[in-house]
Scaffold this active site. Sequence first.
Site, PDB file in Angstrom:
ATOM      1  N   ARG A   1     -52.223  99.012 -36.848  1.00 59.70           N
ATOM      2  CA  ARG A   1     -51.022  99.808 -37.747  1.00 59.70           C
ATOM      3  C   ARG A   1     -49.939 100.254 -36.342  1.00 59.70           C
ATOM      4  NH1 ARG A   1     -49.120 100.077 -42.126  1.00 59.70           N
ATOM      5  NH2 ARG A   1     -51.124 100.823 -43.061  1.00 59.70           N
TER       6      ARG A   1
ATOM      7  N   GLU B   1     -37.891  94.651 -40.282  1.00 57.73           N
ATOM      8  CA  GLU B   1     -38.730  93.500 -40.093  1.00 57.73           C
ATOM      9  C   GLU B   1     -37.757  92.069 -40.470  1.00 57.73           C
ATOM     10  OE1 GLU B   1     -41.551  96.529 -42.680  1.00 57.73           O
ATOM     11  OE2 GLU B   1     -41.698  94.430 -43.200  1.00 57.73           O
TER      12      GLU B   1
ATOM     13  N   HIS C   1     -43.351  92.080 -38.778  1.00 56.27           N
ATOM     14  CA  HIS C   1     -43.408  93.286 -39.356  1.00 56.27           C
ATOM     15  C   HIS C   1     -43.430  94.428 -38.198  1.00 56.27           C
ATOM     16  CE1 HIS C   1     -44.497  96.881 -41.764  1.00 56.27           C
ATOM     17  NE2 HIS C   1     -44.859  96.085 -42.644  1.00 56.27           N
TER      18      HIS C   1
ATOM     19  N   ASP D   1     -38.297 101.715 -48.597  1.00 59.28           N
ATOM     20  CA  ASP D   1     -39.131 100.292 -48.746  1.00 59.28           C
ATOM     21  C   ASP D   1     -38.161  99.380 -49.493  1.00 59.28           C
ATOM     22  OD1 ASP D   1     -42.292  99.436 -49.831  1.00 59.28           O
ATOM     23  OD2 ASP D   1     -40.742  98.173 -48.625  1.00 59.28           O
TER      24      ASP D   1
ATOM     25  N   ARG E   1     -52.866  88.656 -39.900  1.00 59.40           N
ATOM     26  CA  ARG E   1     -52.635  90.073 -38.995  1.00 59.40           C
ATOM     27  C   ARG E   1     -54.211  90.338 -38.737  1.00 59.40           C
ATOM     28  NH1 ARG E   1     -50.304  94.807 -42.899  1.00 59.40           N
ATOM     29  NH2 ARG E   1     -51.553  94.415 -44.502  1.00 59.40           N
TER      30      ARG E   1
END
Length: 303
Positions: free
Chosen positions: A76, A274, A172, A215, A102
């Site tokens: 994270r 991102e 990201h 978002d 990832r």
Amino acid sequence: MSTDTVGELNARFAIDGHVAVEAGPGGFPVVAVRNAHAGATIALQGANVVAFQPRGQEPVLWVSQHAVYAEGKAIRGGIPLCWPWFGPHPTDPTKPDHGFVRARPWDLIGTAAADDGATNIRLGLADSAETRALWPHPFALELVVTVGATLRVALAARDTGSAPFVCGGALHSYFDVGDVTTVAIHGLEGCAYVDKVGGGVKTQQGPVTIAGETDRVYQQTTATCTIDDPALGRRISVAKEGSRSTVVWNPWRDKARRLADFGDDEYPRMLCVEVANAPGDTVTVPPGGAHRLETTIGVEKQG
Ligand code: TA6
């Protein structure tokens, strides 16, 4: 995946004054870069750049204090690599969000000191029976990380099969900010965006500011973004190649609380900007061909 120990990797890839391979959190190997320009750390778990700090500057990337370092888990923070899809799988909700690379261990395949004092790190990942069960295509990924006064991260996806594949993804990036409620993101003014919180497609008026869960997928943009951060007195720049979509994310309070590897009170100190190939911006790669998604991150003090 290589089973080399940290010691073996260090023996093969260390460069005095540039690179050492060390045991990171959870004992997972990390590549520690320290050169005349900057320091950086790259976790082999997910080929994630978890730290970047130019000399004379504060750390640029953010990692949660609650990040989990375990097989099959994405870290994270830093720059997780979303591939071969961005967000939920297009048709199968049982498959992992943001693809599968990832959360996998990558191979360290090369290290080099550049003439200008920067350091190049190359990491690789190829398809396997496990990946083909999730996505039925042969591929070879290579990530090239260049650590200098700026940080350049380039993900090249090669189609090693005999049929074309369609892929999406993102670099990201999680940025460390002083106070997310006072930052302003420039470069997306006038862009259309998919608002995943409020719904619908909207048009950005002025710079992007954060005052709640955010978002957004900005569409049809190749622009460089800048993040003005008055609390830390700096400006971060995020340039890109191979991308026509940019994502801005902050989970704010409630979503932060729902994320197990994210501290309840950490959201004011992070912001994701991102570089993406989000839905609507996916890429068809022919057999033998490749697509390159790249970001260059810089930082300068302000005021
Ligand atoms: O990039 C923004 C986003 O797609 C958000 O929807 C949010 O879920 C975030 O990624 C984090 O996703 P993750 O799967 O890492 O929890």
